[in-house]
Design an enzyme around this catalytic site. Structure first.
Site, PDB file in Angstrom:
ATOM      1  N   ASP A 370       0.770  -0.995   0.026  1.00 41.11           N
ATOM      2  CA  ASP A 370       0.067  -0.070  -0.159  1.00 41.11           C
ATOM      3  C   ASP A 370       0.938   1.051  -0.203  1.00 41.11           C
ATOM      4  O   ASP A 370       2.338   1.018   0.519  1.00 41.11           O
ATOM      5  CB  ASP A 370      -0.981   0.129   1.230  1.00 41.11           C
ATOM      6  N   ASP A 568      -1.603  -0.640   6.168  1.00 37.49           N
ATOM      7  CA  ASP A 568      -1.553  -0.138   7.293  1.00 37.49           C
ATOM      8  C   ASP A 568      -3.034   0.158   7.792  1.00 37.49           C
ATOM      9  O   ASP A 568      -3.517   0.831   8.951  1.00 37.49           O
ATOM     10  CB  ASP A 568      -0.630   0.899   7.629  1.00 37.49           C
ATOM     11  N   ASP A 572      -6.998  -1.273   3.584  1.00 35.77           N
ATOM     12  CA  ASP A 572      -6.082  -2.390   3.263  1.00 35.77           C
ATOM     13  C   ASP A 572      -6.537  -3.822   3.827  1.00 35.77           C
ATOM     14  O   ASP A 572      -6.078  -4.847   3.277  1.00 35.77           O
ATOM     15  CB  ASP A 572      -4.593  -2.291   3.619  1.00 35.77           C
TER      16      ASP A 572
END
Length: 689
Positions: A370, A568, A572
């Site tokens: 990410d 995080d 996600d």
């Protein structure tokens, strides 16, 4: 382990998808993990408590042999048939589904040990040997249960991520009915209701803006680090945070149709849809079990018919082969390496939640990152200050910081923070005015100052002179701010979400491990391209929503890649659950940490490479341990089958229990010692040590 769907009768259907299982135990762990874990814990406790007196009575001369055997029989029987019932059930399922597994080997070996020992105890004159194997039975069952408990201790927590996602939903909403404002539970909001969202509050449901303007922090859902300007006709997402102005919205998606509800559904489906890995021990057992049973049968029949040694000794040959073939060290082969590996990981800021994740991490060959909050810090900061003639960088930041001090916009916070870091004396400001979606105006130290984006300066003659610099900043994925003083442009300020210090080094370390790298982001393509160039990640995908991240993971898995997802945020969570290994950043949201199988306690991306290296090293140790766990016992199988009878006579079976006990002790010590060498692992770049 692998399950033949056309054969097995054990299956469960969840949300329209059917899953197949090799045993009733695996099925129960799937459909009711918390209950299965409690049962396993109780079984392990009972087995361990009874194992202590059994071992003491076996190896210390506390009673006469005859009395000791009866006490051992009384203590071992509940362990064998109550605690160990799961292995019999697993054996039945294995035979029914025509798939060998460890349950067969455990049940066969421990039953042979208990049954022979029971005969020796009750009918001491019926057997050629007075030695018993009660300790072998209880130790095998206890060690195997301890390994299972260590393997499954975190699985009951899988629902925590979903529960915490649900907790993000605001509980109340401000609904307008005519001129009357009322607070109602969010469950009572219906499509078409008009809602008010004050600054600092969460948007209760998905909707469209009727009245604004404001800025909304959508980072939790989209990954976009800079809050988005919202005005009439713009869509807003439930659970995102209204930052500045008062919003009036019309509800469009409520209940199970909201974006958050869809994320929850994706996480649930990804978690229960994880493809089960075939445990190394099961793969070995699938071949080992039939071979051992065949050897035991052939050896006992050969000695009975050809060797003419009698039925008692023929039975003893069979029992000896089966008991010796069931290695106690197998019970600690995986847990011992896992315990040391996870301890070493914790020392290096890496929390590995279980052996399943460790085994998968050791096979990872593709890592998906990410962007926001993972590769980058996750909040905007000033990256460029470009003064024009007549000003220097400090002068530009002093004026910009002075005017933005009165603003609540996140970009203003970044500019004020930069001014503070330069220890600049800010100037007196009067007549502050915010222009929604454009910028701010004020009188600073007696001069007319304007700070804003291109829209703020549309039609300005001075914009042409800085056009090339503006294009350069925007090409780099930065937000360009223009500062003018008394109608003349004084400078440009570039603001962006910056890379974490360890990002480039981590990418380099992963490349050395032969891992393919992909970056996913909800941000726009310009920002994604800039971060991609800066980190050295070749492949990136921009403008992706949470469900699209999951789809990317799935597409990579279809390419036969073992994929780790590093993230995080809430957005996600579906991808972390879908990936073979979810790696959550410790500074991220609780949802990400609950969903991930590995948590990086420190906010250091180098730990991604370290986690993969540590997993590969630990997996290698597990394989070595399994080899040694079997090796000592395999060597003794020919002896148990009677290979030494021509040299030492049939009396050799009187000392065979001691040989089995010795093999058990030596193999266990070897496994533990080999696992302890993992403490030499070093968290440095390069190959695993």
């Amino acid at each position: 382990m692998y399950v033949d769907e056309s054969v097995t009768e054990l299956k469960a259907t969840v949300r329209g998808t059917t899953y197949y299982f090799c045993s009733e135990t695996c099925l129960q762990q799937f459909v009711a993990p918390e209950r299965a874990l409690r049962t396993l814990k109780l079984s392990l406790t009972v087995s361990a408590v009874l194992a202590v007196p059994i071992l003491l009575i076996t190896y210390l001369p506390l009673f006469t042999m005859h009395l000791a055997n009866y006490i051992l029989l009384a203590l071992d029987t509940p362990v064998q048939f109550i605690v160990g019932w799961r292995f019999y059930r697993g054996t039945y399922d294995s035979i029914r589904n025509r798939m060998g597994n460890m349950d067969v080997l455990i049940a066969l070996g421990t039953t042979a040990a208990w049954a022979y020992s029971a005969v020796v105890t009750i009918f001491p004159n019926a057997t050629p040997s007075s030695s018993t194997y009660f300790d072998t039975s209880v130790v095998i069952i206890t060690l195997i249960l301890a390994g299972n408990y260590l393997e499954h201790i975190t699985k009951a927590r899988a629902s925590d991520a979903v529960r915490k996602l649900m907790d993000l939903q605001p509980t109340m909403a401000r609904r307008l009915r005519g001129d009357v404002q009322e607070e109602v539970p969010v469950e009572q909001v219906e499509v078409g209701d008009v809602l008010l969202v004050k600054p600092g509050e969460k948007v209760p449901v998905d909707g469209v803006v009727l009245q604004g303007p404001s800025t909304v922090d959508e980072s939790a859902v989209t990954g976009e680090s800079i809050p988005v300007e919202k005005g009439g006709g713009d869509k807003v997402i439930g659970t995102t945070v209204n930052k500045t102005g008062l919003l009036k919205i019309r509800a469009e998606n409520v209940g199970q149709d909201t974006t958050l509800a869809q994320i929850v559904k994706l996480v649930e489906e990804a978690q229960i849809g994880q493809a089960p890995i075939q445990r190394l021990a099961d793969r070995v057992a699938a071949f080992f079990v039939p071979v051992v049973v065949l050897i035991a049968i052939l050896a006992s029949l050969a000695w009975y018919y050809l060797g003419q040694i009698g039925l008692n000794f023929a039975v003893l040959v069979f029992v000896s082969c089966v008991v010796i073939a069931c290695p106690c060290a197998l019970g600690i082969a995986t847990p011992a390496a896992l315990l040391v590996g996870t301890s070493k990981g914790a020392q290096n800021g890496i929390l590995i939640k279980g052996g399943e994740y460790l085994e998968r991490a050791g096979k990872v060959n593709a890592v998906v990152f990410d962007k926001t909050g993972t590769l980058t810090i996750g909040k905007p900061s000033v990256t460029d200050v470009i003064p024009l003639p007549g000003y220097d960088a400090d002068a530009v930041m002093r004026i910009a910081g002075s005017i933005e001090r009165a603003s609540e916009h996140p970009l203003a916070e970044a500019i004020v923070a930069e001014s503070s870091s330069r220890t600049l004396q800010l100037l007196e400001t009067k007549g502050f005015e915010a222009v929604a979606g454009s910028g701010v105006k004020a009188e600073v130290d007696g001069r007319k100052v304007v700070l804003g984006n291109r829209k703020m300066f549309a039609g300005s003659d001075g914009l042409t002179a800085v056009e090339s610099k503006l294009d350069e900043l925007e090409t780099q994925g930065k937000t360009a701010m223009i500062l003018s003083v008394d109608g003349k442009i004084a400078g440009l300020i570039g603001v962006a979400d910056t890379l974490k210090p360890s990002a480039k080094e981590a990418v380099h370390a992963l490349r050395k491990l032969g891992v393919s790298l992909v970056m996913l982001t909800g941000d726009n393509a310009k920002v994604a391209a800039a971060i991609s160039r800066e980190t050295g990640i070749d492949r990136y995908i921009a403008d992706v929503l949470p469900q699209q991240k999951e789809e990317v993971i799935e597409s990579l898995q279809r390419e036969d890649l073992v994929v780790a997802m590093v993230g995080d945020g809430i957005n996600d969570a579906p991808a972390l659950a879908k990936a073979d290994v979810g790696i959550a950043i410790g500074s991220g949201t609780d949802i990400a940490k609950e969903t991930g199988g590995i948590v990086l306690i420190r906010d250091d991306l180098m730990d991604v490479a370290t986690a993969i290296r540590l997993s590969r090293t630990t997996l290698a140790k597990i394989k070595q341990n399994l080899f040694w766990a079997f090796a000592y016992n395999v060597v003794l199988i020919p002896i148990a089958a009677g290979a030494l009878v021509p040299f030492f006579g049939i009396e050799m079976y009187n000392v065979l229990p001691f040989l089995a006990a010795g093999a058990m002790a030596v193999s266990s010590v070897t496994v533990v010692s080999n696992s302890l060498t993992l403490f030499r692992f070093k968290a440095t770049g390069g190959k695993a040590v």
